[in-house]
Design a protein around this motif. Sequence first.
Motif, short mmCIF file in Angstrom:
data_model
loop_
_atom_site.label_atom_id
_atom_site.label_comp_id
_atom_site.label_asym_id
_atom_site.label_seq_id
_atom_site.Cartn_x
_atom_site.Cartn_y
_atom_site.Cartn_z
N HIS A 111 0.85 -1.11 0.06
CA HIS A 111 0.13 0.02 -0.05
C HIS A 111 0.97 1.19 -0.13
O HIS A 111 1.73 1.30 0.98
N SER A 128 -8.17 -0.97 -7.55
CA SER A 128 -8.69 0.25 -7.06
C SER A 128 -10.27 -0.08 -6.53
O SER A 128 -10.59 -1.34 -6.71
N TYR A 266 -5.87 1.96 -5.36
CA TYR A 266 -5.55 1.41 -3.95
C TYR A 266 -4.05 0.78 -3.79
O TYR A 266 -3.33 1.36 -3.26
#
Length: 373
Positions: A111, A128, A266
Amino acid sequence: MIRTLEERDYSQSLQLSEYAFQYKLSEEEREQRSEQMGDQKIFGIFHDDHLAAKLHLMPFQTWFGERMIPMGGVAGVATYPEYRRNGYVRKLLLHSLEAMKEAGQFISMLHPFYIDFYRKFGWEVFASYRQMTVDQKELSPLSTATCTIRREGVTKEVMEAYDRYAKKHNGMLVRTDAWWKKKEDQWHVATYHADEMEGYILYTISEGVMTVDEFLPLTPGARKGLWNFICQHDSMVLTVKVKLAEGEVLPLMLKNPRIKVEDYPYFMARVVDVEPFLKTYLRDKETFEAFTLKVVDQHATWNSAVWHLSVNGVERRDGSPADVEVGIKELSAFTFGFLSAADLEAMGHIDADEVAFLESVSTTRQTCFQDFF
Protein backbone atom coordinates in the motif's frame (compact mmCIF):
# COMPACT_ATOMS: atom_id res chain seq x y z
CA MET A 1 24.68 -2.57 5.91
CA ILE A 2 21.25 -4.23 5.96
CA ARG A 3 20.49 -6.89 8.54
CA THR A 4 17.40 -8.79 9.60
CA LEU A 5 15.99 -7.56 12.90
CA GLU A 6 16.00 -9.89 15.89
CA GLU A 7 13.67 -9.92 18.87
CA ARG A 8 15.99 -7.57 20.76
CA ASP A 9 15.41 -4.98 17.99
CA TYR A 10 11.62 -5.08 18.05
CA SER A 11 11.33 -2.19 20.50
CA GLN A 12 13.32 0.06 18.17
CA SER A 13 11.16 -1.01 15.22
CA LEU A 14 7.98 -0.09 17.10
CA GLN A 15 9.42 3.26 18.11
CA LEU A 16 10.28 4.08 14.49
CA SER A 17 6.77 3.10 13.36
CA GLU A 18 5.19 5.29 16.04
CA TYR A 19 7.35 8.25 15.02
CA ALA A 20 7.01 7.84 11.25
CA PHE A 21 3.28 7.02 11.12
CA GLN A 22 2.32 9.32 14.00
CA TYR A 23 0.48 7.07 16.42
CA LYS A 24 1.00 5.79 19.95
CA LEU A 25 0.65 2.14 20.90
CA SER A 26 -0.68 0.95 24.24
CA GLU A 27 1.36 -1.63 26.13
CA GLU A 28 -1.08 -4.34 25.03
CA GLU A 29 -0.79 -3.25 21.40
CA ARG A 30 3.00 -3.25 21.65
CA GLU A 31 2.92 -6.85 22.88
CA GLN A 32 0.57 -7.85 20.03
CA ARG A 33 2.77 -6.16 17.42
CA SER A 34 5.88 -7.81 18.85
CA GLU A 35 4.23 -11.24 18.58
CA GLN A 36 3.27 -10.56 14.95
CA MET A 37 6.86 -9.61 14.11
CA GLY A 38 7.89 -13.21 14.67
CA ASP A 39 6.05 -14.16 11.45
CA GLN A 40 7.69 -11.40 9.42
CA LYS A 41 11.14 -10.57 8.10
CA ILE A 42 12.10 -7.05 9.10
CA PHE A 43 15.10 -5.58 7.34
CA GLY A 44 16.86 -2.63 8.93
CA ILE A 45 19.73 -0.23 8.42
CA PHE A 46 21.50 0.79 11.63
CA HIS A 47 23.77 3.63 12.70
CA ASP A 48 25.78 2.83 15.82
CA ASP A 49 23.19 0.21 16.87
CA HIS A 50 20.40 2.76 16.35
CA LEU A 51 17.73 1.75 13.82
CA ALA A 52 17.67 4.36 11.02
CA ALA A 53 15.34 2.75 8.47
CA LYS A 54 13.31 -0.44 8.14
CA LEU A 55 11.03 -2.51 5.91
CA HIS A 56 8.67 -5.35 6.87
CA LEU A 57 8.24 -8.33 4.55
CA MET A 58 5.16 -10.45 5.24
CA PRO A 59 4.53 -13.93 3.80
CA PHE A 60 1.11 -14.15 2.15
CA GLN A 61 -0.69 -15.96 -0.62
CA THR A 62 -3.08 -14.39 -3.12
CA TRP A 63 -5.88 -15.83 -5.20
CA PHE A 64 -5.25 -15.71 -8.93
CA GLY A 65 -8.48 -17.23 -10.10
CA GLU A 66 -8.53 -20.78 -8.75
CA ARG A 67 -4.80 -20.75 -8.02
CA MET A 68 -2.98 -19.54 -4.92
CA ILE A 69 0.27 -17.67 -5.58
CA PRO A 70 2.94 -16.98 -2.92
CA MET A 71 3.23 -13.24 -2.34
CA GLY A 72 5.54 -11.00 -0.35
CA GLY A 73 3.72 -8.13 1.32
CA VAL A 74 5.85 -5.01 1.82
CA ALA A 75 4.80 -2.80 4.73
CA GLY A 76 6.09 -0.59 7.51
CA VAL A 77 8.65 1.17 5.29
CA ALA A 78 10.01 4.01 7.41
CA THR A 79 13.08 6.21 7.95
CA TYR A 80 13.86 8.75 10.65
CA PRO A 81 13.99 12.30 9.15
CA GLU A 82 17.68 12.77 9.95
CA TYR A 83 18.54 9.75 7.78
CA ARG A 84 16.36 10.53 4.77
CA ARG A 85 17.70 11.15 1.28
CA ASN A 86 20.52 8.67 1.82
CA GLY A 87 18.94 6.04 -0.43
CA TYR A 88 18.07 3.76 2.49
CA VAL A 89 14.55 2.92 1.31
CA ARG A 90 15.91 2.12 -2.14
CA LYS A 91 18.43 -0.27 -0.62
CA LEU A 92 15.75 -1.93 1.51
CA LEU A 93 13.38 -2.38 -1.44
CA LEU A 94 16.08 -3.93 -3.62
CA HIS A 95 17.08 -6.20 -0.75
CA SER A 96 13.45 -7.24 -0.29
CA LEU A 97 13.18 -8.22 -3.97
CA GLU A 98 16.13 -10.57 -3.59
CA ALA A 99 14.66 -11.98 -0.36
CA MET A 100 11.28 -12.59 -2.01
CA LYS A 101 12.86 -14.35 -4.97
CA GLU A 102 14.84 -16.58 -2.64
CA ALA A 103 11.68 -17.37 -0.65
CA GLY A 104 9.71 -18.30 -3.79
CA GLN A 105 7.37 -15.31 -3.44
CA PHE A 106 7.17 -14.41 -7.11
CA ILE A 107 4.78 -11.50 -6.74
CA SER A 108 4.72 -8.62 -4.25
CA MET A 109 2.11 -6.16 -3.05
CA LEU A 110 2.13 -2.97 -1.00
CA HIS A 111 0.00 0.00 0.00
CA PRO A 112 1.86 3.11 -1.21
CA PHE A 113 2.30 6.35 0.67
CA TYR A 114 2.98 7.87 -2.78
CA ILE A 115 2.26 5.86 -5.91
CA ASP A 116 4.91 7.38 -8.16
CA PHE A 117 7.68 6.61 -5.68
CA TYR A 118 7.10 2.85 -5.86
CA ARG A 119 6.60 2.95 -9.62
CA LYS A 120 10.31 3.75 -9.87
CA PHE A 121 11.03 0.32 -8.40
CA GLY A 122 8.65 -1.67 -10.59
CA TRP A 123 5.43 -1.72 -8.56
CA GLU A 124 2.24 -0.56 -10.29
CA VAL A 125 -1.37 0.00 -9.24
CA PHE A 126 -3.25 -3.27 -9.69
CA ALA A 127 -6.46 -2.68 -7.75
CA SER A 128 -8.73 0.24 -7.06
CA TYR A 129 -12.03 0.55 -5.26
CA ARG A 130 -15.08 2.79 -5.48
CA GLN A 131 -16.59 4.52 -2.47
CA MET A 132 -20.29 5.23 -2.71
CA THR A 133 -21.67 7.89 -0.34
CA VAL A 134 -25.43 7.93 0.17
CA ASP A 135 -27.41 10.43 2.25
CA GLN A 136 -30.16 9.23 4.58
CA LYS A 137 -32.92 10.48 2.25
CA GLU A 138 -31.58 8.26 -0.58
CA LEU A 139 -31.75 5.02 1.42
CA SER A 140 -34.51 3.44 -0.66
CA PRO A 141 -34.86 -0.38 -0.66
CA LEU A 142 -34.95 -2.42 -3.87
CA SER A 143 -37.52 -5.12 -4.56
CA THR A 144 -36.24 -8.54 -3.57
CA ALA A 145 -37.36 -12.10 -3.03
CA THR A 146 -38.02 -13.47 0.44
CA CYS A 147 -34.73 -13.96 2.24
CA THR A 148 -33.12 -13.91 5.65
CA ILE A 149 -30.52 -11.48 6.96
CA ARG A 150 -28.51 -12.64 9.94
CA ARG A 151 -26.20 -10.56 12.09
CA GLU A 152 -23.57 -13.00 13.24
CA GLY A 153 -19.86 -13.47 13.60
CA VAL A 154 -17.40 -14.78 11.05
CA THR A 155 -18.65 -18.29 10.30
CA LYS A 156 -17.31 -21.01 8.04
CA GLU A 157 -19.95 -19.98 5.51
CA VAL A 158 -18.63 -16.39 5.49
CA MET A 159 -15.08 -17.62 4.90
CA GLU A 160 -16.24 -19.90 2.09
CA ALA A 161 -18.22 -17.06 0.49
CA TYR A 162 -15.12 -14.88 0.48
CA ASP A 163 -13.10 -17.65 -1.19
CA ARG A 164 -15.78 -18.18 -3.83
CA TYR A 165 -15.77 -14.47 -4.61
CA ALA A 166 -11.96 -14.28 -4.58
CA LYS A 167 -11.62 -17.10 -7.12
CA LYS A 168 -13.53 -14.98 -9.62
CA HIS A 169 -10.85 -12.28 -9.40
CA ASN A 170 -7.09 -11.76 -9.44
CA GLY A 171 -5.16 -10.52 -6.45
CA MET A 172 -7.39 -11.12 -3.43
CA LEU A 173 -5.65 -12.18 -0.24
CA VAL A 174 -5.85 -15.80 0.91
CA ARG A 175 -7.19 -15.19 4.42
CA THR A 176 -6.12 -17.30 7.36
CA ASP A 177 -8.28 -17.97 10.43
CA ALA A 178 -6.17 -15.42 12.34
CA TRP A 179 -6.78 -12.81 9.64
CA TRP A 180 -10.52 -13.43 9.85
CA LYS A 181 -10.37 -13.09 13.63
CA LYS A 182 -9.12 -9.52 13.21
CA LYS A 183 -12.03 -8.80 10.88
CA GLU A 184 -14.53 -10.13 13.41
CA ASP A 185 -13.05 -7.99 16.17
CA GLN A 186 -13.29 -4.77 14.13
CA TRP A 187 -16.58 -5.02 12.18
CA HIS A 188 -20.18 -6.17 12.43
CA VAL A 189 -21.06 -9.01 10.06
CA ALA A 190 -24.40 -9.37 8.28
CA THR A 191 -25.13 -12.31 5.98
CA TYR A 192 -27.77 -12.90 3.30
CA HIS A 193 -29.47 -16.30 3.09
CA ALA A 194 -31.83 -17.71 0.47
CA ASP A 195 -31.44 -21.45 -0.05
CA GLU A 196 -27.89 -20.95 1.22
CA MET A 197 -25.67 -18.09 2.34
CA GLU A 198 -25.13 -15.93 -0.76
CA GLY A 199 -23.23 -12.90 0.48
CA TYR A 200 -22.26 -10.70 3.40
CA ILE A 201 -21.19 -7.23 4.47
CA LEU A 202 -18.64 -6.08 7.04
CA TYR A 203 -19.59 -2.72 8.56
CA THR A 204 -19.33 -0.26 11.44
CA ILE A 205 -21.68 2.42 12.74
CA SER A 206 -20.32 5.49 14.51
CA GLU A 207 -21.56 9.05 15.02
CA GLY A 208 -24.36 8.78 12.47
CA VAL A 209 -22.24 7.19 9.74
CA MET A 210 -22.57 3.58 8.58
CA THR A 211 -19.37 2.46 6.87
CA VAL A 212 -19.51 -0.75 4.84
CA ASP A 213 -15.92 -1.84 4.31
CA GLU A 214 -16.74 -5.06 2.51
CA PHE A 215 -19.80 -5.52 0.29
CA LEU A 216 -19.64 -9.02 -1.10
CA PRO A 217 -22.72 -10.37 -2.95
CA LEU A 218 -22.46 -13.69 -4.78
CA THR A 219 -25.90 -13.47 -6.41
CA PRO A 220 -28.24 -10.71 -7.68
CA GLY A 221 -30.60 -11.52 -4.79
CA ALA A 222 -27.82 -11.01 -2.27
CA ARG A 223 -26.91 -7.68 -3.85
CA LYS A 224 -30.49 -6.43 -3.38
CA GLY A 225 -30.98 -8.04 0.03
CA LEU A 226 -27.78 -6.65 1.52
CA TRP A 227 -28.57 -3.17 0.20
CA ASN A 228 -32.05 -3.37 1.68
CA PHE A 229 -30.52 -4.31 5.05
CA ILE A 230 -28.32 -1.23 4.81
CA CYS A 231 -31.43 0.88 4.11
CA GLN A 232 -33.07 -0.43 7.30
CA HIS A 233 -30.60 1.75 9.23
CA ASP A 234 -32.21 4.95 7.93
CA SER A 235 -33.45 5.89 11.41
CA MET A 236 -29.97 5.45 12.89
CA VAL A 237 -27.62 7.10 10.42
CA LEU A 238 -27.33 10.28 8.38
CA THR A 239 -24.84 8.92 5.86
CA VAL A 240 -23.85 5.54 4.47
CA LYS A 241 -20.44 4.94 2.89
CA VAL A 242 -19.97 1.70 0.96
CA LYS A 243 -16.61 0.49 -0.30
CA LEU A 244 -17.21 -1.35 -3.59
CA ALA A 245 -15.01 -3.50 -5.78
CA GLU A 246 -14.26 -2.04 -9.19
CA GLY A 247 -17.03 -3.05 -11.57
CA GLU A 248 -19.66 -3.49 -8.85
CA VAL A 249 -23.06 -2.55 -10.37
CA LEU A 250 -24.93 -1.57 -7.19
CA PRO A 251 -24.80 2.23 -7.78
CA LEU A 252 -26.60 1.83 -11.10
CA MET A 253 -29.40 -0.14 -9.43
CA LEU A 254 -30.36 2.56 -6.95
CA LYS A 255 -33.56 4.51 -7.45
CA ASN A 256 -31.45 7.65 -7.68
CA PRO A 257 -28.08 6.71 -9.20
CA ARG A 258 -26.93 10.36 -9.08
CA ILE A 259 -24.96 9.90 -5.92
CA LYS A 260 -21.34 10.51 -4.99
CA VAL A 261 -19.10 7.69 -6.23
CA GLU A 262 -15.33 8.17 -5.96
CA ASP A 263 -12.62 6.00 -7.49
CA TYR A 264 -9.51 5.29 -5.39
CA PRO A 265 -6.37 3.70 -6.83
CA TYR A 266 -5.55 1.44 -3.90
CA PHE A 267 -2.91 -1.32 -3.82
CA MET A 268 0.18 -1.84 -5.96
CA ALA A 269 1.69 -5.11 -7.19
CA ARG A 270 4.90 -6.25 -8.81
CA VAL A 271 6.07 -9.41 -10.49
CA VAL A 272 9.18 -10.37 -8.53
CA ASP A 273 10.24 -13.43 -10.54
CA VAL A 274 8.98 -13.45 -14.12
CA GLU A 275 9.70 -17.05 -15.09
CA PRO A 276 7.73 -18.93 -12.39
CA PHE A 277 4.99 -16.30 -12.46
CA LEU A 278 4.44 -16.61 -16.22
CA LYS A 279 4.50 -20.40 -15.97
CA THR A 280 1.67 -20.22 -13.45
CA TYR A 281 -0.18 -17.49 -15.35
CA LEU A 282 -0.15 -19.36 -18.66
CA ARG A 283 -1.59 -22.57 -17.21
CA ASP A 284 -5.05 -21.09 -17.77
CA LYS A 285 -4.36 -20.55 -21.49
CA GLU A 286 -5.41 -23.58 -23.54
CA THR A 287 -4.36 -22.15 -26.89
CA PHE A 288 -2.54 -19.11 -28.26
CA GLU A 289 0.08 -18.44 -30.90
CA ALA A 290 3.61 -18.59 -29.47
CA PHE A 291 5.51 -15.29 -29.24
CA THR A 292 8.58 -13.79 -27.61
CA LEU A 293 8.36 -11.25 -24.82
CA LYS A 294 11.20 -8.96 -23.79
CA VAL A 295 10.90 -7.82 -20.18
CA VAL A 296 12.82 -4.78 -18.94
CA ASP A 297 13.46 -4.71 -15.18
CA GLN A 298 16.33 -2.56 -13.98
CA HIS A 299 15.90 -3.44 -10.30
CA ALA A 300 15.44 -7.23 -10.54
CA THR A 301 17.93 -8.06 -13.28
CA TRP A 302 17.00 -11.76 -13.32
CA ASN A 303 13.76 -10.71 -15.03
CA SER A 304 15.40 -8.70 -17.80
CA ALA A 305 15.43 -11.22 -20.63
CA VAL A 306 13.63 -12.43 -23.74
CA TRP A 307 11.04 -15.06 -22.87
CA HIS A 308 9.43 -17.43 -25.38
CA LEU A 309 5.79 -18.02 -24.42
CA SER A 310 3.81 -20.97 -25.77
CA VAL A 311 1.22 -23.50 -24.65
CA ASN A 312 4.19 -25.72 -23.76
CA GLY A 313 5.50 -23.23 -21.22
CA VAL A 314 8.05 -20.45 -20.78
CA GLU A 315 11.62 -20.58 -22.07
CA ARG A 316 14.39 -18.01 -21.76
CA ARG A 317 15.80 -17.05 -25.17
CA ASP A 318 18.22 -14.17 -24.72
CA GLY A 319 19.40 -12.70 -28.00
CA SER A 320 16.23 -13.63 -29.88
CA PRO A 321 14.17 -10.88 -31.52
CA ALA A 322 11.15 -9.92 -29.43
CA ASP A 323 7.57 -9.63 -30.63
CA VAL A 324 6.67 -7.51 -27.58
CA GLU A 325 8.82 -5.38 -25.26
CA VAL A 326 7.37 -4.24 -21.96
CA GLY A 327 8.54 -2.89 -18.61
CA ILE A 328 8.03 -4.88 -15.42
CA LYS A 329 5.42 -2.54 -13.93
CA GLU A 330 3.36 -2.58 -17.12
CA LEU A 331 3.63 -6.37 -17.30
CA SER A 332 2.44 -6.57 -13.70
CA ALA A 333 -0.63 -4.39 -14.30
CA PHE A 334 -1.48 -6.30 -17.48
CA THR A 335 -1.16 -9.84 -16.13
CA PHE A 336 -3.22 -9.00 -13.06
CA GLY A 337 -5.94 -7.67 -15.36
CA PHE A 338 -5.87 -4.04 -14.23
CA LEU A 339 -4.70 -2.73 -17.63
CA SER A 340 -5.52 -4.24 -21.02
CA ALA A 341 -3.15 -4.46 -23.97
CA ALA A 342 -5.15 -1.63 -25.58
CA ASP A 343 -4.64 0.43 -22.42
CA LEU A 344 -0.88 -0.11 -22.61
CA GLU A 345 -0.88 1.04 -26.23
CA ALA A 346 -3.00 4.11 -25.42
CA MET A 347 -0.53 5.01 -22.65
CA GLY A 348 2.41 4.64 -25.02
CA HIS A 349 3.95 1.60 -23.33
CA ILE A 350 3.67 -0.73 -26.35
CA ASP A 351 3.21 -0.28 -30.10
CA ALA A 352 0.02 -1.09 -32.02
CA ASP A 353 1.56 -4.18 -33.62
CA GLU A 354 2.28 -5.64 -30.17
CA VAL A 355 -1.31 -5.46 -28.90
CA ALA A 356 -2.59 -8.68 -30.49
CA PHE A 357 0.19 -10.77 -28.95
CA LEU A 358 -0.62 -9.63 -25.44
CA GLU A 359 -4.37 -9.83 -25.99
CA SER A 360 -3.98 -13.51 -26.84
CA VAL A 361 -2.82 -14.21 -23.26
CA SER A 362 -4.94 -11.64 -21.41
CA THR A 363 -6.92 -12.60 -18.32
CA THR A 364 -10.71 -12.38 -18.27
CA ARG A 365 -10.89 -11.80 -14.52
CA GLN A 366 -11.01 -8.40 -12.85
CA THR A 367 -8.64 -7.42 -10.11
CA CYS A 368 -9.87 -6.91 -6.57
CA PHE A 369 -8.24 -6.33 -3.19
CA GLN A 370 -10.27 -5.93 0.00
CA ASP A 371 -7.57 -5.90 2.67
CA PHE A 372 -4.80 -3.79 4.15
CA PHE A 373 -1.41 -4.53 5.62
